[in-house]
Design an enzyme around this catalytic site. Structure first.
Site, short mmCIF file in Angstrom:
data_model
loop_
_atom_site.label_atom_id
_atom_site.label_comp_id
_atom_site.label_asym_id
_atom_site.label_seq_id
_atom_site.Cartn_x
_atom_site.Cartn_y
_atom_site.Cartn_z
N GLU A 134 -28.33 23.66 -8.03
CA GLU A 134 -29.65 23.01 -8.00
C GLU A 134 -29.42 21.53 -8.34
O GLU A 134 -29.69 21.06 -9.43
CB GLU A 134 -30.59 23.66 -9.01
CG GLU A 134 -32.04 23.18 -8.88
CD GLU A 134 -32.98 23.83 -9.89
OE1 GLU A 134 -34.20 23.65 -9.76
OE2 GLU A 134 -32.49 24.51 -10.82
N HIS A 189 -31.55 28.89 -5.85
CA HIS A 189 -31.68 27.54 -5.29
C HIS A 189 -30.50 27.18 -4.38
O HIS A 189 -30.67 27.01 -3.18
CB HIS A 189 -31.86 26.49 -6.39
CG HIS A 189 -33.06 26.72 -7.24
ND1 HIS A 189 -34.33 26.71 -6.72
CD2 HIS A 189 -33.18 27.00 -8.57
CE1 HIS A 189 -35.19 26.95 -7.69
NE2 HIS A 189 -34.52 27.14 -8.82
#
Length: 492
Positions: A338, A363
């Site tokens: 992320e 993510h």
């Protein structure tokens, strides 16, 4: 000479009239690689798809000539009302979406619901070091300058407006205020802090988590996997509970909700402490995990670490600790990648998550920069948890048409769509993230097959057992059939 030879080879293919045939073949090959391409729609689904695509293409065509008005390209809080008026969104809202596999437990209800809880008796507020805190108490302690909420309401006409603002990052002008990720993460974490003292009061928690499940069910989501730090619950007299008790409270609410909503499959916990814990604290974490596994095996899905990756400890620093957890027979579901940085420690978290056996990865924004990791993801069938609105609100992606998940969808990678921290951007359910994925991240021709595949994926890549997945899919298929039958009556 080589360049000239290439030109000689390419020119005949165009002049011989093969250009359009080759072009059509290439486009067809790309479409056949997209996520959902292998799904074959039946006759009723084809009719439903025609309706869905008529609305989608109309919306895209208008936006193409007026790009400044395309809702998914805007900062979400400025586009929300426009999204809600979209016929495509209204259809997605009624669609059975399977499960939400990425959500953080203290940020899953609406800001309005959180605000409504502040009218309960014995709620105190204090500001300390720039951090806003709430606590239910019989008698305030000396750790902070506590003031009753009811007292402040009586002396400050602007207090309620300010209080409501503390439960969300949903402010239209904030995009002009937040300049970098460090700043936005500070606001993000302060908002979590404001919510935590409110919802960890044990009597409130039970109402709160029931509302979390209700909001999902209302959005036609049948299952939840939530990350939790297992925050310390407390009573009015100041007594507190152990982490294992917090798990029991979750379990009790889930079972209560299932009794009143028998079609709801359930919810499972991914224990997710902060990634900056030291080795001594990690011994306690392992002990908590083992106790939960023994005492509440059905609710425990696995383990993760949370917090800002760019500033936090990388997964590599927990190599031996994670191996200890694996020996306990506990799966891992890591946040990884992320970040916008390339070849940083936070970026390499993606590779480390794969090597450490992560069942899904949260993510993974940097994944598309790693071709070998991409091959391993496909080979090991590891799903990526995509949370589009979160990625924009935390400033990782500006225009969601440029979200890295476009590449994953185009190449048929396994992904699931989820909502991360919906309280903070005033979102309920998965419909908003599904809409943005369908309209902005996926291609123009992505249709009902993609939405169907994403819904199925959320069950297939869950932590449910094989038999549980089979039953959940059967229930979902029934709801899907009802959705297809009624789709023409959604838009009036």
């Amino acid at each position: 000479m080589l360049f000239a030879v290439v030109i000689v080879i390419l020119i005949p293919s165009v002049t011989n009239g093969n250009f359009w045939k080759i072009r059509e073949s290439l486009i067809a090959q790309e479409r056949n690689r997209m996520l959902g391409a292998s799904i074959v729609l039946n006759g009723k689904e084809e009719k439903a798809n025609n309706l869905l695509m008529s609305y989608k293409l109309q919306e895209l065509d208008v936006a193409y000539h007026n790009p400044e008005n395309f809702a998914p390209s805007k900062y979400f809080v400025r586009a929300r009302a426009q999204i809600e008026s979209s016929p495509v969104f209204k259809l997605i809202k009624t669609m059975p979406k399977g499960g939400a596999l990425h959500g953080h437990s203290t940020a899953l209800a609406t800001p309005d619901f959180l605000y409504s809880l502040t009218y309960r008796d014995n709620l105190f507020v204090c500001m300390q070091g720039g951090t806003f805190q709430l606590r239910f108490m019989q008698y305030p302690d000396a750790k902070c300058k506590w003031t009753l909420i009811s007292t402040l309401r009586g002396i400050d006409a602007n207090f309620d407006e300010w209080l409501r603002s503390q439960f969300t990052m949903y402010h239209e002008n904030d995009i002009d205020i937040y300049k970098n990720k460090t700043q936005i993460w500070l606001v993000f974490e302060k908002t979590f802090s404001a919510i935590k003292g409110l919802v960890t009061y044990r009597p409130i928690f039970e109402e709160y988590f029931y509302e979390v499940l209700r909001l999902l069910f209302e959005d036609n989501v049948m299952y939840l996997e939530f990350r939790s730090t297992l925050p310390e619950m407390y009573e009015l007299n100041g007594s507190t509970y152990k982490s294992e008790d917090t798990v029991r409270f979750y379990d009790d609410v889930i079972e209560k909700f299932k009794r009143t909503h028998p079609k709801f499959v359930g919810a499972r916990l991914i224990y997710a402490p902060d990634r900056d814990n030291n080795n001594q604290t990690f011994n306690n974490i392992a002990s908590i995990l083992l106790n939960v596994k023994v005492g509440h095996p059905k609710i425990l899905a696995g383990f993760d670490l949370v917090g800002q990756e760019d500033l936090g400890a990388p997964l590599l620093s927990y190599l031996w600790e994670v191996k200890r957890i694996a020996k306990l027979g506990i799966d891992v579901y890591f946040h990884a990648g992320e970040t916008n940085w390339y070849q940083s420690n936070s970026d390499y978290n993606v590779i480390d998550a794969i090597l450490l056996g992560s069942k899904r990865i949260g993510h993974a924004l940097g994944l598309i920069k790693h071709p070998v990791a991409l091959e391993m993801i496909k080979e090991r069938n590891i799903a990526i948890e995509v949370c589009p609105i979160s990625n924009q609100m935390l400033l990782y992606v500006d225009d969601l048409r440029n979200h890295p998940a476009s590449f994953l969808i185009a190449n048929g990678f396994p992904i699931v769509i989820s909502y991360d921290d919906p309280s903070l951007w005033n979102v309920t359910g998965l419909s908003y993230d599904f809409y943005i994925t369908f309209m902005a991240i996926a291609g123009r021709t992505a249709d009902l097959r993609l939405l169907k595949q994403l819904s199925i994926n959320s069950i297939l890549y869950s932590s449910l057992t094989g038999d549980e997945k089979k039953l959940a899919l059967q229930s979902w298929e029934t709801d899907w059939g009802i959705f297809i039958e009624n789709i023409h009556s959604v838009i009036v």
